[in-house]
Enzyme design. Structure first.
Site, PDB file in Angstrom:
ATOM      1  N   TYR A  48       0.841  -1.205   0.000  1.00  0.00           N
ATOM      2  CA  TYR A  48       0.000   0.000   0.000  1.00  0.00           C
ATOM      3  C   TYR A  48       0.871   1.247   0.000  1.00  0.00           C
ATOM      4  O   TYR A  48       0.704   2.143   0.818  1.00  0.00           O
ATOM      5  CB  TYR A  48      -0.930   0.044   1.219  1.00  0.00           C
ATOM      6  CG  TYR A  48      -2.039  -0.983   1.247  1.00  0.00           C
ATOM      7  CD1 TYR A  48      -3.069  -0.949   0.314  1.00  0.00           C
ATOM      8  CD2 TYR A  48      -2.066  -1.958   2.235  1.00  0.00           C
ATOM      9  CE1 TYR A  48      -4.093  -1.890   0.362  1.00  0.00           C
ATOM     10  CE2 TYR A  48      -3.085  -2.904   2.289  1.00  0.00           C
ATOM     11  CZ  TYR A  48      -4.090  -2.856   1.346  1.00  0.00           C
ATOM     12  OH  TYR A  48      -5.096  -3.773   1.396  1.00  0.00           O
ATOM     13  N   HIS A  49       1.838   1.256  -0.878  1.00  0.00           N
ATOM     14  CA  HIS A  49       2.670   2.449  -1.006  1.00  0.00           C
ATOM     15  C   HIS A  49       3.393   2.440  -2.342  1.00  0.00           C
ATOM     16  O   HIS A  49       3.390   1.424  -3.059  1.00  0.00           O
ATOM     17  CB  HIS A  49       3.675   2.554   0.155  1.00  0.00           C
ATOM     18  CG  HIS A  49       4.575   1.369   0.273  1.00  0.00           C
ATOM     19  ND1 HIS A  49       4.464   0.436   1.274  1.00  0.00           N
ATOM     20  CD2 HIS A  49       5.582   0.946  -0.505  1.00  0.00           C
ATOM     21  CE1 HIS A  49       5.368  -0.499   1.112  1.00  0.00           C
ATOM     22  NE2 HIS A  49       6.067  -0.223   0.036  1.00  0.00           N
TER      23      HIS A  49
END
Ligand code: T46
Length: 136
Positions: A48-49
């Site tokens: 999630y980045h």
């Protein structure tokens, strides 16, 4: 979006298999860091980045997992299950790793040392950064 998956040379004989990776030869960058994740809990999604300045190669050296890559306009899902396959993940690419098998070991070769400031952990911020890069 072009997915770059390296197929590493396998040195196999009756004893089994071996893969050797050399920077600038099998891997397109200087390898400054190696890390790996294992014992991933069921149902977990990691990542999630995106990264501003980091290239990586992801190799599921045992078991399997999926990686979702998102460049802001397109999303692709890549299944990793072979210890001789490496997924290239460039900078400015949102990533999520999920569907880890119980026995999954995901090895990562990274072009830079660990720098927390290099992470973009907010999706809107990620999209804004892509837009700013376009406007430059
Ligand atoms: C990425 C994906 C594929 C360190 O201290 N040094 C390191 O080199 C790394 C990678 C992590 N850490 C610490 C920071 C956190 O406290 O380990 C913990 C877990 O890291 P993170 O939550 O960032 O892990 P993932 O699986 O979400 O992401 C990792 C990498 O951080 C990231 O760069 O691209 O794997």
């Amino acid at each position: 979006m072009q997915i770059v998956k390296y197929q590493f040379q396998q040195h196999g004989d009756e004893r089994g298999s071996l893969v050797a990776l050399e920077e600038f030869k099998d891997i397109p960058f200087e390898i400054k860091r190696v890390y790996y994740m294992y014992d991933t809990a069921k149902g977990v999604t990691r990542g999630y980045h995106a990264h501003k300045n980091l290239e990586q190669i992801l190799i599921c050296i045992h078991g399997s997992c999926k990686v979702k890559l998102d460049n802001g306009t397109e999303k692709k899902i890549v299944y990793l299950e072979k210890p001789y396959e490496g997924l290239y993940v460039p900078n400015n690419m949102w990533r999520e790793m999920y569907d880890f098998s119980d026995d999954a070991v995901l090895l990562v070769l990274a072009s830079e040392y660990y720098i927390e400031d290099d992470y973009i952990r907010n999706y809107d911020e990620f999209l804004n950064m892509l837009q700013q890069n376009k406007d430059k």
